[in-house]
Design an enzyme around this catalytic site. Structure first.
Site, mmCIF file in Angstrom:
data_model
loop_
_atom_site.group_PDB
_atom_site.id
_atom_site.type_symbol
_atom_site.label_atom_id
_atom_site.label_comp_id
_atom_site.label_asym_id
_atom_site.label_seq_id
_atom_site.Cartn_x
_atom_site.Cartn_y
_atom_site.Cartn_z
ATOM 1 N N GLN A 4 0.862 -1.185 0.000
ATOM 2 C CA GLN A 4 0.000 0.000 0.000
ATOM 3 C C GLN A 4 0.898 1.235 0.000
ATOM 4 O O GLN A 4 1.569 1.506 0.993
ATOM 5 C CB GLN A 4 -0.854 -0.083 1.268
ATOM 6 C CG GLN A 4 -1.803 1.023 1.515
ATOM 7 C CD GLN A 4 -2.433 0.884 2.898
ATOM 8 O OE1 GLN A 4 -2.537 -0.214 3.449
ATOM 9 N NE2 GLN A 4 -2.827 1.981 3.489
ATOM 10 N N SER A 40 1.888 6.592 2.521
ATOM 11 C CA SER A 40 2.648 7.620 3.258
ATOM 12 C C SER A 40 3.788 8.193 2.439
ATOM 13 O O SER A 40 4.361 7.515 1.593
ATOM 14 C CB SER A 40 3.242 7.024 4.537
ATOM 15 O OG SER A 40 2.238 6.707 5.438
ATOM 16 N N SER A 67 5.247 -0.987 3.862
ATOM 17 C CA SER A 67 5.538 -2.321 4.406
ATOM 18 C C SER A 67 5.597 -3.327 3.275
ATOM 19 O O SER A 67 4.697 -3.373 2.438
ATOM 20 C CB SER A 67 4.440 -2.768 5.367
ATOM 21 O OG SER A 67 4.234 -1.818 6.347
ATOM 22 N N GLU A 98 -9.060 -1.478 6.653
ATOM 23 C CA GLU A 98 -7.967 -1.666 7.597
ATOM 24 C C GLU A 98 -8.546 -1.903 8.990
ATOM 25 O O GLU A 98 -8.127 -2.777 9.718
ATOM 26 C CB GLU A 98 -7.074 -0.422 7.572
ATOM 27 C CG GLU A 98 -5.831 -0.539 8.432
ATOM 28 C CD GLU A 98 -4.856 0.596 8.163
ATOM 29 O OE1 GLU A 98 -5.202 1.541 7.429
ATOM 30 O OE2 GLU A 98 -3.736 0.521 8.687
ATOM 31 N N GLU A 140 -1.824 9.776 18.402
ATOM 32 C CA GLU A 140 -2.467 11.103 18.418
ATOM 33 C C GLU A 140 -3.543 11.214 17.338
ATOM 34 O O GLU A 140 -4.615 11.776 17.568
ATOM 35 C CB GLU A 140 -1.395 12.187 18.228
ATOM 36 C CG GLU A 140 -0.451 12.336 19.422
ATOM 37 C CD GLU A 140 0.464 11.124 19.638
ATOM 38 O OE1 GLU A 140 0.860 10.472 18.641
ATOM 39 O OE2 GLU A 140 0.763 10.822 20.808
#
Lengths: 413, 375
Positions: free
Chosen positions: A135, A138, A170, A253, A382
């Site tokens: 995927q 990021s 990943s 996810e 967060e």
């Protein structure tokens, strides 16, 4: 409120159990049961090869990607049947780590948004473990602020030309395919100018560079795109609809981890049963130790039953909601706290990370060094708290300096 | 598998919520907290008439003959409303002990009156500061009479009957303990009302001066019956705590939406937003543990003891966490008498010790996990 199997569920369980007993790679069981945190070790055997073999065997017998439709390589099972399968597969499930992203996130995204021909060709191969998917989301400038991503896709005739860089991908180094989110229009606000694609990872111009992580391992990669040319037929969803498409991935996810992450309680409980403290008592009989163990036990069972509530909601036809964000939030900090506490109890020997020497094959040392990533990957603690605050509790969004501004006018420094 | 309350149970819960919103707003809780009445008599009578008190008492003993799952959803709503009535003492403990160990005559005599609310019961076990354990139960039972004192006894000032943990054989061990049923409206009883952290649920010291008493269950079986009763009550009280935690979280959330500072709603500040998110996490874990507790209670599962301890620890912490941070979200206003935040803070801390403190339940949880593990 009922935990017992219905007659139909019991029959499904019996069928699954019988098949697993007859077909599972039992020679790997001792290794799988001992496997440490963040990786499997199979006594010198190649984990990828063993994982692919088990996946293919399941696929051939109709036990792969249970929740997928049959025409795409699945079994068309209900959410509950999937849970039952996972329970029955037990430790053998650990072999499937490399497939989670493909089966849990990329596959469902392609299924919802991909062209039919590609779905029929690629999804069964993914289900069979013949292909692994990653995927590509990021970026250095788009982590928590994912929609701030800068990788460009520019139209050139029937093709798109991709330039830019992804990070924290990943498994990119062992993947055959990936799903990729790009910016196709920098002149509109950031969420509106995104478009998704799928591509082979050996497409010319794609360069994969493993990241050496803080714990010394390399599970993540940087992926560079240098004039990578993709046909428009590899687009997922409409031009400018990339954000919407990515939400499918992110919702799945949640679903794919819906059955609950472990907060790490069983390991620390085992350890405390064996360890003797300075006063000669076992750690597990110490009041202070017990207080901590009880907290982690409650988190472990709380996550387990939260997962079961989510599955029940799913089988009533409800969508997996943002409330499932608590799983990784709770598990991540627990894993880290537990590792630190275990090392503390081990005293000076706690510093030793050699699996041949350290307690429980250095499980806690590996967990100590890996757990910071759990609190960051797939949404930081967060960001997860923001999601709970904003989408579950209905609190106002953060003040956003980039709100409504064209992407190329957003301040970057 | 279906890990959710049924549609009927959820309707019952809605019904209880509407009823309590009408009959038990926080002004009613405050009236008990501030006034001289020890509990809300009208509400108590109403709960009996509605059948809420007798939900899990069999029909043959005057109850509705529903089950524990129904009582759990009612308990949650009572907790949410901070109902100033002795349900936990009378129903979760005394009616439960009588159901489990009472003689046929005791059940017929008391359960219908407990179900209607005509009689209030309580459990008297505490004699000393610290955990209740066989070695610190000294109140003595001799020839059908009790001599000694229990303090504090929740709802001890208003109860009509008490089940008392007493020593029938000298010594310090559990085998010398039995449970006794005592009519508190007799001359051998002397009660003193106590000042407590939560006056919306009153407590008393009860002196037993040769008070007449009858055995409940077998002689020598007192400690086992007591511990088993605590487990069942921990699950039911756990639902009260879950209800209270949810309400405290909602109060904090609502205030964070409505209160503006620095030109924006304070709920948009991450410091506040994340505090509320953490409260949600605690409340959700407790609720999920609670669902398993409810399941174990309703099926008499072998996991009941473990589920009770897990839920007790989880729901106690969740209510305390939500109640204390609700005050924090409210800032200075949260510390005023006029705001309701302290009502939840008080109740959360009362319930946290009412069946024994966290340290005791943490111990029970670890012991039970070990026993299961060894089995």
């Amino acid at each position: 409120m009922n935990f017992d199997d219905t007659p139909h569920e019991a029959a499904f369980r019996a069928e699954a159990r019988a098949w697993i007993q007859a077909n599972a790679p039992t020679h790997l069981l001792p290794y799988l049961e001992k496997s440490g945190y963040g990786g499997i070790e199979l006594g010198g055997l190649d984990p990828m090869k063993e994982a692919k073999a088990w996946q293919k065997k399941k696929y051939d017998a109709g036990w792969a990607c249970l929740h997928w439709p049959k025409e795409y390589g699945g079994r068309g099972s209900s959410p509950i049947e999937r849970v039952i399968w996972n329970q029955e597969e037990g430790p053998y499930g650990a072999l499937s780590g490399s497939f989670i992203i493909g089966h849990g996130m990329c596959g469902p995204t392609v299924m919802d948004w991909g062209p039919e021909e590609a779905k029929r060709e690629l999804l069964p191969r993914l289900a069979a473990g013949e292909d692994i998917w990653c995927q590509l989301f990021s970026e250095p400038a788009g982590g928590s602020d994912l929609a701030g991503l800068r990788t460009k896709a520019e139209r050139d005739g029937d093709d798109w030309v991709i330039n830019g860089q992804k990070i924290w991908t990943s498994g990119a180094h062992y993947s055959q395919w990936g799903i990729l989110i790009t910016r196709t229009d920098p002149d509109v606000p950031k969420h509106k100018g995104l478009t998704m694609f799928f591509l082979r990872m050996d497409t010319p111009g794609v360069r994969i560079v493993p990241i050496k992580q803080a714990n010394g391992q390399s599970g993540f990669n940087e992926v560079y795109f240098d004039n990578v040319r993709l046909p428009d037929s590899q687009r997922l969803g409409g031009v400018g609809e990339g954000w919407k498409v990515s939400l499918t991935t992110l919702m799945n996810e949640r679903l794919s981890i819906g059955s609950g992450m472990s907060a790490g309680f069983p390991d620390i409980f085992e350890f405390c049963k064996e360890l003797e403290l300075a006063d000669g008592t076992l750690a597990i009989n110490d009041r202070g130790v017990r207080s901590k163990l009880a907290e982690w036990a409650c988190r472990q069972s709380g996550l387990k039953y939260t997962g079961m509530r989510a599955i029940s909601a799913l089988s009533r036809g409800e969508n997996p909601g943002p409330e499932n964000s608590i799983g990784k939030l709770v598990a991540g900090s627990s894993l880290q706290e537990i590792a630190m506490f275990a090392l503390d109890l081990q005293g000076q020997a706690g510093a030793v990370s050699d699996p041949k020497l350290a307690t429980m094959a250095a499980k806690f040392q590996a967990q100590l060094l890996r757990s910071p990533a759990t609190r960051v990957e797939g949404g930081t603690d967060e960001i997860l708290r923001n999601i709970i605050g904003e989408r579950v509790l209905g609190l106002p969004d953060d003040m956003r300096a980039d709100k409504g501004i064209a992407f190329n006018k957003i301040p970057t420094a | 598998m279906d890990f959710e309350f049924s549609a009927e149970q959820q309707q019952l819960k809605e019904q209880a919520r509407r009823y309590l919103a009408d009959k038990c707003p926080t002004t009613a809780v405050r009236a008990i907290l501030e006034g001289s009445e020890p509990f809300d008599r009208a509400l108590w009578q109403g709960l009996g008439e509605m059948g809420f008190l007798g939900a899990a008492i069999p029909e043959e003993y005057g109850g509705l003959g529903l089950g524990y799952l129904e009582l759990c959803v009612i308990a949650e709503e009572l907790g949410r409303a901070l109902a100033p009535v002795p349900v936990s003492s009378s129903i979760f403990l005394v009616a439960e002990i009588l159901k489990a160990a009472g003689s046929e005559e005791q059940k017929q005599r008391w359960l219908p009156k407990l179900a209607s609310g005509e009689v209030i019961g309580t459990l008297a076990s505490v004699e000393a500061t610290g955990s209740v354990r066989p070695s610190n139960v000294a109140l003595s039972a001799k020839a059908g009479t009790l001599t000694g004192a229990k303090s504090p006894v929740l709802d001890g000032d208003i109860a009509d009957i008490a089940i008392v943990l007493a020593r029938h054989a000298p010594g310090k061990d559990a085998q010398g303990l039995s449970l006794y049923l005592v009519d508190l409206n007799q001359s051998g009883i002397e009660r003193t009302v106590l000042d407590t952290i939560d006056p919306s649920r009153s407590q008393a010291k009860i002196a037993f001066n040769g008070a007449a008493a009858e055995l409940v269950g077998a002689a020598g079986d007192g400690w086992r019956l007591y511990e088993e009763a605590l487990d069942r009550a921990a699950i039911l009280t756990g639902f009260e705590q879950i209800g209270g935690a949810d309400k405290a979280l909602e109060m904090g959330r609502d205030y964070a939406l409505q209160r503006f500072a620095f030109g924006r709603a304070i709920g948009s500040f991450q410091a506040i937003k994340h505090m509320l998110a953490d409260m949600y996490v605690s409340a959700t874990l407790a609720r999920s543990n609670g669902y398993f507790g409810a399941y174990a209670l309703s099926t008499g599962s072998a996991d009941l003891a473990e589920a009770a301890a897990t839920m007790r620890v989880s729901s106690t912490k969740a209510f305390q966490h939500c109640a204390k941070n609700n005050i924090q979200v409210h800032g200075g206003m949260g510390f005023t008498w006029a705001m309701d935040c302290h009502l939840y803070y008080r109740r959360s801390n009362l319930l946290a010790v009412s069946l024994g403190g966290l340290n005791e339940w943490e111990d029970k949880l670890i012991d039970r996990l070990r026993a299961k593990n060894a089995a």
